[in-house]
Design a protein around this motif. Structure first.
Motif, PDB file in Angstrom:
ATOM      1  N   LEU A  33      -2.948  15.384  48.878  1.00  0.00           N
ATOM      2  CA  LEU A  33      -2.948  15.851  46.977  1.00  0.00           C
ATOM      3  C   LEU A  33      -3.379  14.375  46.000  1.00  0.00           C
ATOM      4  CD1 LEU A  33      -0.499  18.147  47.263  1.00  0.00           C
ATOM      5  CD2 LEU A  33      -2.570  18.537  46.413  1.00  0.00           C
ATOM      6  N   SER A  34      -3.105  12.999  47.218  1.00  0.00           N
ATOM      7  CA  SER A  34      -2.730  11.620  47.129  1.00  0.00           C
ATOM      8  C   SER A  34      -3.687  11.107  46.556  1.00  0.00           C
ATOM      9  CB  SER A  34      -1.917  10.609  48.488  1.00  0.00           C
ATOM     10  OG  SER A  34      -0.570  10.892  48.453  1.00  0.00           O
ATOM     11  N   ALA A  35      -4.811  11.526  47.661  1.00  0.00           N
ATOM     12  CA  ALA A  35      -6.762  11.229  47.575  1.00  0.00           C
ATOM     13  C   ALA A  35      -6.963  11.878  45.940  1.00  0.00           C
ATOM     14  CB  ALA A  35      -7.513  11.566  48.704  1.00  0.00           C
ATOM     15  N   MET A  36      -6.727  13.199  45.969  1.00  0.00           N
ATOM     16  CA  MET A  36      -7.129  13.960  44.888  1.00  0.00           C
ATOM     17  C   MET A  36      -6.238  13.153  42.999  1.00  0.00           C
ATOM     18  SD  MET A  36      -6.291  17.708  44.161  1.00  0.00           S
ATOM     19  CE  MET A  36      -4.307  17.119  43.332  1.00  0.00           C
ATOM     20  N   TYR A  37      -5.115  13.142  43.423  1.00  0.00           N
ATOM     21  CA  TYR A  37      -4.352  12.559  42.177  1.00  0.00           C
ATOM     22  C   TYR A  37      -4.777  11.087  42.322  1.00  0.00           C
ATOM     23  CZ  TYR A  37      -1.636  16.291  41.845  1.00  0.00           C
ATOM     24  OH  TYR A  37      -0.731  18.304  41.646  1.00  0.00           O
ATOM     25  N   GLY A  38      -4.723  10.292  43.533  1.00  0.00           N
ATOM     26  CA  GLY A  38      -5.899   9.148  43.083  1.00  0.00           C
ATOM     27  C   GLY A  38      -7.273   8.994  42.692  1.00  0.00           C
ATOM     28  N   MET A  39      -8.380  10.126  42.651  1.00  0.00           N
ATOM     29  CA  MET A  39      -9.675   9.998  41.860  1.00  0.00           C
ATOM     30  C   MET A  39      -8.985  10.816  40.419  1.00  0.00           C
ATOM     31  SD  MET A  39     -11.882  13.702  43.114  1.00  0.00           S
ATOM     32  CE  MET A  39     -11.089  14.536  42.194  1.00  0.00           C
ATOM     33  N   PHE A  40      -8.419  11.723  40.178  1.00  0.00           N
ATOM     34  CA  PHE A  40      -8.157  12.305  38.994  1.00  0.00           C
ATOM     35  C   PHE A  40      -7.667  10.602  37.709  1.00  0.00           C
ATOM     36  CE2 PHE A  40      -7.649  16.669  40.336  1.00  0.00           C
ATOM     37  CZ  PHE A  40      -8.667  17.408  39.935  1.00  0.00           C
ATOM     38  N   ALA A  41      -7.047  10.669  38.659  1.00  0.00           N
ATOM     39  CA  ALA A  41      -6.449   9.064  37.701  1.00  0.00           C
ATOM     40  C   ALA A  41      -7.727   7.897  37.590  1.00  0.00           C
ATOM     41  CB  ALA A  41      -5.304   8.170  38.293  1.00  0.00           C
ATOM     42  N   GLY A  42      -8.685   7.563  38.622  1.00  0.00           N
ATOM     43  CA  GLY A  42      -9.117   6.743  38.495  1.00  0.00           C
ATOM     44  C   GLY A  42     -10.439   7.671  37.655  1.00  0.00           C
ATOM     45  N   ALA A  43     -10.725   8.610  37.221  1.00  0.00           N
ATOM     46  CA  ALA A  43     -11.684   9.176  36.269  1.00  0.00           C
ATOM     47  C   ALA A  43     -11.862   9.641  35.182  1.00  0.00           C
ATOM     48  CB  ALA A  43     -11.943  11.141  37.170  1.00  0.00           C
ATOM     49  N   ARG A  44     -10.050   9.327  34.877  1.00  0.00           N
ATOM     50  CA  ARG A  44      -9.281   9.432  34.001  1.00  0.00           C
ATOM     51  C   ARG A  44      -9.790   8.086  33.331  1.00  0.00           C
ATOM     52  NH1 ARG A  44      -5.681  11.882  30.699  1.00  0.00           N
ATOM     53  NH2 ARG A  44      -6.077  11.070  28.184  1.00  0.00           N
ATOM     54  N   HIS A  45      -9.568   7.445  33.965  1.00  0.00           N
ATOM     55  CA  HIS A  45      -8.955   5.634  33.395  1.00  0.00           C
ATOM     56  C   HIS A  45     -10.717   5.534  33.036  1.00  0.00           C
ATOM     57  CE1 HIS A  45      -8.729   1.424  33.200  1.00  0.00           C
ATOM     58  NE2 HIS A  45      -9.645   1.131  34.170  1.00  0.00           N
TER      59      HIS A  45
END
Length: 239
Positions: free
Chosen positions: A183-195
């Protein structure tokens, strides 16, 4: 290495109790029912059990009653504090049962819960659900397990009704650790994609995501490794 098996349908005669009927718990119970298992359910508030009762589940008025009726007891509540309350309420009814806890928590909490379950006479398996409720039961869905290997081996065909099970090892905390890691990897990916989409602007976001961002991130996954080759992300021991 994690042990993975196909989500083939399981032995229909094994009885299952599901304790906790939130969105995920209800989806778990429905998947067991579809696989043909005699089903008993319990929830703190009774209103959530009506649809499952209509589908053939027996509704218990206490965790101890539900646990008494089943070979396999599956617990899925908000957190480990709530799980501990349910385990205490089930009490001696857990003796001789296999308890699978699919509530969210930390590795330390999983190990503490294992000690309580064993003290109650149960065989304990901890788990991490790596899917959403609507996908429970699909072969593509993955659920992680760790803990009592003998209990897992005996119940894995039944657990396969929920999706593809992966056994990580006998350390009770492994499933929780892997759950948090993924989940840490997934949320990191989503945060980067949103940015990234904020940088290009809302007007261009749809085509940017489709034509550039998704292909780029997909290509970059090769840099993570996954085999014996060197990777910039691979952990190295200090010498």
């Amino acid at each position: 290495m994690p042990e993975q098996i196909s989500a083939a349908r399981s032995a229909p005669h094994e009885s299952v109790a599901v304790l906790g009927l939130g969105a995920m718990g209800s989806a778990l119970a429905q998947a067991f029912l579809r696989a043909g298992h005699p089903m008993t359910v319990w929830n703190r508030s009774s209103g959530r059990s009506s649809a499952l009762a209509d589908a053939g589940a027996v509704v218990a008025d206490a965790p101890s009653v539900a646990a008494t009726s089943a070979d396999l007891v599956v617990l899925c509540v908000f957190d480990y504090a709530a799980a501990e309350e349910v385990v205490r309420a089930a009490g001696d009814a857990l003796a001789g049962k296999t308890l699978v806890n699919l509530s969210n928590g930390t590795p330390a909490q999983a190990r503490e819960m294992a000690a309580r379950a064993v003290q109650a006479g149960a065989r304990y398996i901890d788990g991490g659900i790596m899917t959403v409720p609507s996908m429970v039961g699909a072969k593509e869905s993955i659920i992680l397990y760790s803990g009592d290997k003998g209990a897992y081996t005996a119940r894995r065909e039944t657990l396969a009704a929920l999706g593809t099970p992966i056994y990580l090892g006998s350390d009770f905390g492994l499933a929780a650790a892997y759950d948090i890691a993924l989940l840490s990897a997934m949320y990191g990916m989503f945060a980067g994609a949103r940015h990234a989409t904020e940088l290009v602007g809302e007007a261009r976001a749809t085509t940017f995501i489709r034509d550039l961002l998704v292909p780029f991130l997909t290509a970059m996954t090769g840099a993570l490794g996954g085999d014996d080759s060197e990777s910039p992300w691979r952990c190295r021991q200090s010498h």
